[in-house]
Design a protein around this motif. Structure first.
Motif, short mmCIF file in Angstrom:
data_model
loop_
_atom_site.label_atom_id
_atom_site.label_comp_id
_atom_site.label_asym_id
_atom_site.label_seq_id
_atom_site.Cartn_x
_atom_site.Cartn_y
_atom_site.Cartn_z
N PRO A 80 62.21 -3.64 6.04
CA PRO A 80 63.17 -2.71 4.89
C PRO A 80 61.98 -1.87 3.99
O PRO A 80 61.38 -2.30 3.79
N TRP A 162 68.49 4.02 2.74
CA TRP A 162 67.52 3.49 4.14
C TRP A 162 66.69 4.06 4.49
O TRP A 162 67.72 5.12 5.45
N ARG A 164 64.71 2.74 7.16
CA ARG A 164 64.64 1.30 8.08
C ARG A 164 65.74 0.52 6.96
O ARG A 164 64.67 -0.35 6.11
N PRO A 165 67.03 0.24 7.37
CA PRO A 165 67.92 -0.79 6.88
C PRO A 165 67.89 -2.18 6.99
O PRO A 165 67.11 -2.59 8.25
N PRO A 166 67.60 -3.63 6.27
CA PRO A 166 68.47 -4.20 6.30
C PRO A 166 68.83 -4.85 7.55
O PRO A 166 69.79 -3.73 7.40
#
Length: 222
Positions: A80, A162, A164-166
Motif C-alpha cells: 500500500p 490511496w 495503491r490501496p490495501p
C-alpha cells in the motif's frame, strides 16, 4: 438489609446488549472507520479527522511525492501507498522507523539534509478515504506511476488518498518492504532498496530546487 435481586430484574439485566462503539456523527466517517477496523483489522484512534495508529501493523516512510513516484515500480503489487498533499506515504514493516537513521548512514546518505522521514510506534497517519475508482473487471485502481508535477487523484491536495490501496482480507505484512527481504525469498521488496531509491530521488529533487533558485539565495543556503 439488601437481599438477592428480584428474579425478573436479574433476568432482564442478562438480556441487555453489550455496549457498542457509537456511530460517528458523519455517516461517511463511520463507514471509513468500520472499513479500516473490520475489513483490514487496522487500529484507529478516536476523533475527527480519522487517523490510523502506526507501529502496530506497519510503519510509514514519509517522502516528498515528487521523489516517491520513482519508487512505486520497485514495490510488490499489494504494497500500500498513500498520497497526502505533497507527501507520499509508503507502508513498510513494523520497526522500520527505528532502522531508518542507521540505514541512511549505512547507505552514505546520513550526512545530507534529505526531506525523508518515518513514522513508527506511537505515531499517527491520516486515514485515506476509501478506495473508489475501479479498473475494468473490478480490480482496484492501483494509481499508475504519475510523472513528477502531474496532479494525483482528486482530493490529494488536502485529504489523504490511496495510490495503491490495501486489500481487505489479506495480511498486509506479507507485502511490506522489510529488512529481512534483503537477499531472501518471497515477494516482499527490500527496505534497503526502497530507502536508497527514495533517498536518491530526494537528493535529486533538492539539487533541482537549489539550481532553480537565484544565485543570491543559493549562496545563502550553503
Amino acid at each position: 438489609m439488601f437481599g438477592a435481586p428480584h428474579p425478573v430484574i436479574a433476568s432482564a439485566s442478562r438480556c441487555l446488549p453489550l455496549p457498542r462503539r457509537p456511530l460517528d456523527a458523519a455517516g461517511v466517517s463511520g463507514q471509513v472507520r468500520r472499513w479500516y477496523e473490520n475489513e483490514l483489522g487496522w487500529p484507529t484512534v478516536p476523533g475527527d479527522p480519522l487517523r490510523l495508529a502506526v507501529g502496530v501493523r506497519y510503519d510509514v516512510l514519509d517522502v516528498p511525492a515528487e521523489a516517491g513516484y520513482a519508487a512505486l515500480r520497485r514495490l510488490a503489487p499489494g504494497s500500500p501507498v498513500a498520497l497526502h498533499g505533497d507527501r507520499m506515504l509508503f507502508l513498510v514493516a513494523t520497526g522500520s522507523a527505528e532502522e531508518l537513521p542507521g540505514l541512511l548512514e549505512w547507505l552514505d546518505w546520513g550526512a545530507l539534509p534529505l526531506d525523508l522521514g518515518a513514522i513508527g510506534a506511537g505515531g499517527l497517519m491520516a486515514a485515506p478515504s476509501l478506495p473508489g475508482p475501479r479498473e475494468e473487471g473490478g480490480a482496484p485502481l492501483r494509481g499508475a506511476s504519475l510523472p513528477p508535477g502531474r496532479p494525483g487523484p482528486a482530493g490529494s491536495q488536502g485529504a489523504a488518498v490511496w495510490l495503491r490501496p490495501p486489500e481487505p482480507g489479506c495480511e498486509v505484512e506479507a507485502s511490506l518492504p522489510t529488512l529481512s527481504a534483503l537477499g531472501g525469498g518471497g515477494n516482499a521488496p527490500g527496505l534497503v532498496r526502497l530507502v536508497n531509491t527514495v533517498a536518491t530521488q530526494c537528493h535529486r529533487v533538492r539539487l533541482g530546487r537549489a539550481g532553480a533558485q537565484p544565485p543570491a539565495l543559493r549562496a545563502q543556503g550553503r
